[in-house]
Design an enzyme around this catalytic site. Structure first.
Site, short mmCIF file in Angstrom:
data_model
loop_
_atom_site.label_atom_id
_atom_site.label_comp_id
_atom_site.label_asym_id
_atom_site.label_seq_id
_atom_site.Cartn_x
_atom_site.Cartn_y
_atom_site.Cartn_z
N ASP A 268 0.86 -1.17 0.00
CA ASP A 268 0.00 0.00 0.00
C ASP A 268 0.91 1.24 0.00
OD1 ASP A 268 -2.16 1.71 -0.01
OD2 ASP A 268 -3.23 0.71 1.60
C1 NOJ Z 1 -4.03 3.93 0.17
C2 NOJ Z 1 -5.23 3.05 0.31
O1 NOJ Z 1 -5.16 2.33 1.52
C3 NOJ Z 1 -5.40 2.08 -0.83
O2 NOJ Z 1 -6.62 1.42 -0.68
C4 NOJ Z 1 -5.31 2.79 -2.14
O3 NOJ Z 1 -5.55 1.90 -3.19
C5 NOJ Z 1 -3.95 3.44 -2.24
N1 NOJ Z 1 -3.79 4.41 -1.17
C6 NOJ Z 1 -3.71 4.13 -3.59
O4 NOJ Z 1 -4.44 5.29 -3.65
#
Ligand code: NOJ
Length: 740
Positions: A268
C-alpha cells in the site's frame, strides 16, 4: 533507448519467453526500477517524474488520467529508456469511474453478483479509455466495525457474501481476457485483516488469531484469487506484531504457498517505508529486504525497492533470484494486459459504453442497493397519482458530490441526479414538490431553517427526509467514534415527525449509523448508502413503487456504538444470551443480588441483538417461507444434500426476495459460529406466486480451517435454516457422516 529489447521480431512467443528475454537483458537497477510505482498526479508529472522514468526507475504510475499526460509519460518510457518497457497506469477505480455506482457496501446490499460484475465492467471500460489499466479494487476486508471509515469500501461483515461479490468484481474489471479493450487488472486489498483495526481507528494495530484470520478474513481473498485476480495489495495494518507488508507468513506462506496465488503483490502507499515507523525495521534498506523477502513485488511510493534492492543483491545480502521473481511478475502483468504489444491500446480502442447505458446501469444498481428497513402501515410505496404535494427535506437531498460517496476521483458531479431533482422531475405537472434543505450539510448545527422545513411538511401530503453523512465522513482515515446522525439532524427529524405527516426517512451514508435515537421519527426508512450518480432516480423508483425494494443488509446495524463489533456470525460463548436470561438496566431492582441478572452474554443497557440484523430488508409485498426439508437425514463426503423450501409471495405486489441459507456446525475441533451464510439466491415472484427454492450442499460447503490448520469439513450434526434474514428460525438438521 539505444538497445530497445522489445521489438517486433520477438513476436509471436509465449509471455514467459518474452518476459525472460527482457529480464535477461536487465541490469539490477532496471529490474528494481520495474518494481517502483510512483504518483503522477499534477502538477505536470512529465516534468516532475520524467527524469526518473528516463533513468529506468519507474515501472508503474498512479493517479494520472489526463490523456496528454498519460501519453507524454508513456512516450518517455518507450522512447527514452534503454529497454523501452512501457509503464502501467493505475488508479483507485473503486465504485465507478465517470459514472459512479453505489458504494461497495451499497452494492453488497444488492446481494446480486451479476449487478456487481456489470458495474465493475462499466467502470473498467470508462477507466481504460483514459489509459488506466490497473485498479486498486475490490476491497474485500471483512468489516464488523461501523466506526471504521473504510467499511464504506467493503462488502460487509460476512466471509461468504464478500467472497461471492468480490469474485464478481474481479471478473467485471478483468473480463475474460485482460488484454481485451475495456479490461483492467483488479487488485484485491488489503491483505489481510485490515478491517479489524482496533476500535475502528484506521491504520490501528490488531491481533487476529490464526483461526479467525483463516476462517473470517482470508476466505474472500482466496475467492478473489480463484477468480483470477491479477494482483493483490498488502494492508497498512500490524497483525499480532507483524505488519502486513512484511508478513512472510501471510504472503509467501498462506497466499502463495497455500492458496496458490501467482500474481503480483503491491504494497500500500508507502507501507514499505512505514515498516520503519511501525518499529519493525530500522531503515529503508532493511524495510526493502523484509518486504521483498515476505513476498511483496512492487513498492507503492516509498522508493525503498528501487533505492535499496540493487545494493542488497550486489552485496550478497539478498538473492538475485528474489529480485528476478519480483520483476518477472511485473513484466508478466504488462504482457498479459497487452500494454507491451500496444502501449496506447485503450486510448484508440475505446470500449466505453454510451453514457446513457452506464447511467441506466447505475440507476438499477442504486435501486437494488437501497434497503427498506421499515415500512409502518405500508406507507410506501406512495401513490404518485394521488399526491398533491410532497416535501423533500434534508441536508443530503440535493448534494450531487456527497451522494457519490468516498473514493471518487473521476466521478462527474454533473452526472449526479439528486433526490430533490429527481422527485421534481418525476412529479412535474402532477404534484408540487417543496424542497427545503433545512441544514446546509450533515454536520450543520444551526437550527434556524428547521421551521421552514416544518412549514413545507405541514403543507404537503408526505415528506421524504434525506439525512445521513457527507461523503467526507467515511472512507480512508475517516473513522468516527460516535456514529449517530451528526449535526442537528436528529432535531430536524423530530420536528418533522411532530408535524404528523407520513415521514419517509432516507439515509445517505457511508456506514451503518446508530439510528436508535431517531428511528421512531420515520414511518418508512430506506437506507440508501451513498448511492452514486443515479441515487435520485433510483430513490424515486422505489418510493413510487416502480421498482420493488430488494436490498438486504450486508452488515448488522448496532443499537449503539457500545455494541460494536456486533455481527450475526459470532461464537456462541458458554453462556449465550436468550430472551429469558437478559435484563434491562431499567428493570434491575435496587439491591438485586449479584447473580440475579441473567448471567449471560449481553449488555445491561442494549441487550444482545442489533437494531437491524444482517440480511434484513423488506419489500412491498410479503414473502412466506414453507418448512425446510432436507433430502436425507445425513450425507457423506462426495454426496450432495438437497435443502428445499417453498417460497410464496402472499402480498399484492410483485417482488424479489433474497433467499438466504445458513448453517451451524454444532461441534467442531474449533468452536464454530452460531450461524454461517452458505448460499443465497435472488428470487423474483409475482403477486400470489409460489415456487420451490432448492439449494445443494456438499462437503465443501461445510469446510473450514480446522484446528490443525488443514481445510475441510468435520463429520457431525448441523443445523440448516432458510429464510429472509439471519434471524430466521425456519430450519432443519442433517448429519455429515464422513469427511475427506
Ligand atoms: C491507500 C489506500 O489504503 C489504498 O486502498 C489505495 O488503493 C492506495 N492508497 C492508492 O491510492
Amino acid at each position: 533507448m539505444a538497445e530497445a529489447v522489445i521489438t517486433d521480431d520477438l513476436m509471436p512467443a509465449s509471455v514467459e519467453e518474452l518476459v525472460e528475454a527482457i529480464l535477461s537483458e536487465m541490469t539490477l537497477e532496471e529490474k528494481a526500477g520495474q518494481l517502483n510505482s510512483v504518483d503522477a498526479s499534477n502538477p505536470t508529472p512529465s516534468e516532475r517524474i520524467g527524469d526518473d522514468i528516463r533513468a529506468g526507475r519507474v515501472g508503474a504510475v498512479l493517479n494520472q488520467v489526463e490523456l496528454h499526460e498519460v501519453c507524454a509519460l508513456q512516450h518517455i518510457a518507450l522512447e527514452e529508456t534503454r529497454l523501452g518497457v512501457p509503464l502501467l497506469f493505475s488508479r483507485d477505480v473503486i465504485h465507478g469511474f465517470n459514472t459512479v455506482f453505489p458504494l461497495p457496501i451499497g452494492q453488497a446490499s444488492s446481494w446480486n453478483p451479476d449487478m456487481v460484475r456489470e458495474g465493475a465492467r462499466i467502470a473498467a471500460a470508462e477507466a481504460a479509455a483514459t489509459g488506466v489499466r490497473w485498479t486498486f479494487a475490490p476491497m474485500v476486508d471483512i468489516s464488523r466495525d461501523a466506526r471504521w471509515g473504510r467499511i464504506a469500501e467493503s462488502l460487509g461483515e460476512d466471509p461468504y457474501l464478500a467472497s461471492v461479490l468480490g469474485a464478481a468484481m474481479v471478473k467485471g474489471f478483468q473480463g475474460d481476457d485482460l488484454s481485451a479493450p475495456g479490461s483492467i487488472a483488479a487488485c484485491v486489498k488489503h491483505y489481510a485483516g485490515y478491517g479489524a483495526s482496533e476500535a475502528g481507528r484506521d491504520y490501528a494495530a490488531t491481533t487476529i488469531a490464526d483461526n479467525e484470520m483463516r476462517n473470517v478474513y482470508l476466505p474472500p481473498f482466496k475467492a478473489a484469487a480463484d477468480a483470477g485476480a491479477a494482483t493483490f495489495m498488502t494492508s497498512f495494518g500490524d497483525i499480532d506484531g507483524v505488519p502486513a507488508t512484511g508478513n512472510d507468513y501471510l504472503i509467501n506462506g498462506i497466499l502463495r504457498g497455500e492458496i496458490g496465488f501467482e500474481g503480483l503483490m503491491i504494497s500500500d502507499w508507502d507501507s514499505i517505508g512505514q515498516l520503519i515507523i511501525h518499529g519493525f525495521c530500522e531503515d529503508p534498506t532493511e524495510a526493502a529486504k523484509v518486504a521483498a523477502e515476505a513476498g511483496v513485488d512492487m513498492d507503492m511510493m516509498s522508493s525503498a525497492f528501487v533505492d535499496c534492492l540493487p545494493a542488497l543483491v550486489r552485496e550478497g545480502q539478498m538473492d538475485e533470484a528474489v529480485l528476478d521473481t519480483m520483476a518477472r511478475r511485473v513484466l508478466t502483468l504488462k504482457f498479459k494486459l497487452g500494454v507491451v504489444d500496444d502501449p496506447y491500446a485503450d486510448l484508440h480502442r475505446d470500449g466505453t459504453p454510451p453514457v446513457k447505458d452506464a447511467l441506466a446501469a447505475a440507476q438499477r444498481a442504486a435501486a437494488e442497493s437501497m434497503v427498506l428497513l421499515k415500512n409502518k402501515n405500508d406507507v410506501l410505496p406512495l401513490n404518485f397519482d394521488a399526491l398533491e404535494s410532497l416535501a423533500v427535506i434534508g441536508p443530503l437531498a440535493d448534494q450531487p458530490e456527497d451522494q457519490m460517496g468516498t473514493w471518487v476521483f473521476d466521478g462527474e458531479a454533473e452526472r449526479s441526479i439528486t433526490p430533490a431533482t429527481a422527485f421534481k422531475a418525476a412529479l412535474d405537472g402532477r404534484a408540487e414538490v417543496k424542497f427545503v434543505p433545512a441544514l446546509t450539510h450533515s454536520r450543520d448545527t444551526n437550527t434556524a431553517q428547521i421551521r421552514h422545513a416544518v412549514d413545507a411538511a405541514l403543507k404537503s401530503d408526505a415528506v421524504v427526509l434525506c439525512l445521513g453523512e457527507e461523503a467526507i465522513l467515511s472512507g480512508e482515515a475517516h473513522s468516527r467514534a460516535d456514529i449517530t446522525l451528526p449535526g442537528a439532524q436528529v432535531e430536524l427529524a423530530r420536528a418533522i415527525k411532530a408535524t404528523g405527516k407520513p415521514v419517509i426517512g432516507v439515509i445517505l451514508a457511508g456506514r451503518p449509523l446508530a439510528l436508535t435515537n431517531v428511528e421512531n421519527c420515520f414511518d418508512a426508512l430506506i437506507y440508501a448508502w451513498h448511492p452514486g450518480s443515479m441515487g435520485g432516480p433510483a430513490l424515486v423508483d422505489l418510493v413510487s413503487g416502480a421498482v420493488a425494494p430488494s436490498g438486504k443488509l450486508p452488515v448488522s446495524f448496532p443499537v449503539s456504538v457500545g455494541q460494536i463489533p456486533i455481527h450475526y456470525n459470532h461464537k456462541n460463548s458458554g453462556r449465550p444470551a436468550e430472551p429469558h436470561n437478559v435484563v434491562h438496566i431499567d428493570d434491575i431492582p435496587v439491591g438485586a443480588g449479584q447473580t440475579s441478572l441473567g448471567m449471560s452474554s449481553f449488555h445491561l443497557d442494549d441487550g444482545y441483538q442489533p437494531l437491524y440484523p444482517f440480511g434484513h430488508g423488506l419489500s412491498y409485498t410479503q414473502f412466506d417461507y414453507g418448512p425446510v426439508t432436507v433430502s436425507a437425514p445425513g450425507f457423506a463426503a462426495g454426496e450432495t444434500l438437497t435443502v428445499e423450501c417453498e417460497l410464496s409471495n402472499t402480498g399484492e405486489r410483485d417482488g424479489v426476495e433474497v433467499v438466504q441459507l445458513y448453517i451451524r456446525d454444532r461441534a467442531g475441533s474449533l468452536t464454530r459460529p452460531v450461524r454461517e451464510l452458505k448460499a443465497f439466491r435472488r428470487v423474483a415472484l409475482k403477486a400470489g406466486e409460489t415456487t420451490i427454492v432448492r439449494f445443494e450442499l456438499t462437503e465443501a460447503d461445510l469446510a473450514f480451517s480446522r484446528r490443525d490448520k488443514s481445510f475441510g469439513a468435520e463429520p457431525g450434526l448441523f443445523d440448516v435454516w432458510v429464510g429472509g434474514d439471519s434471524t430466521t428460525q425456519n430450519g432443519a438438521h442433517f448429519r455429515l457422516t464422513s469427511a475427506t
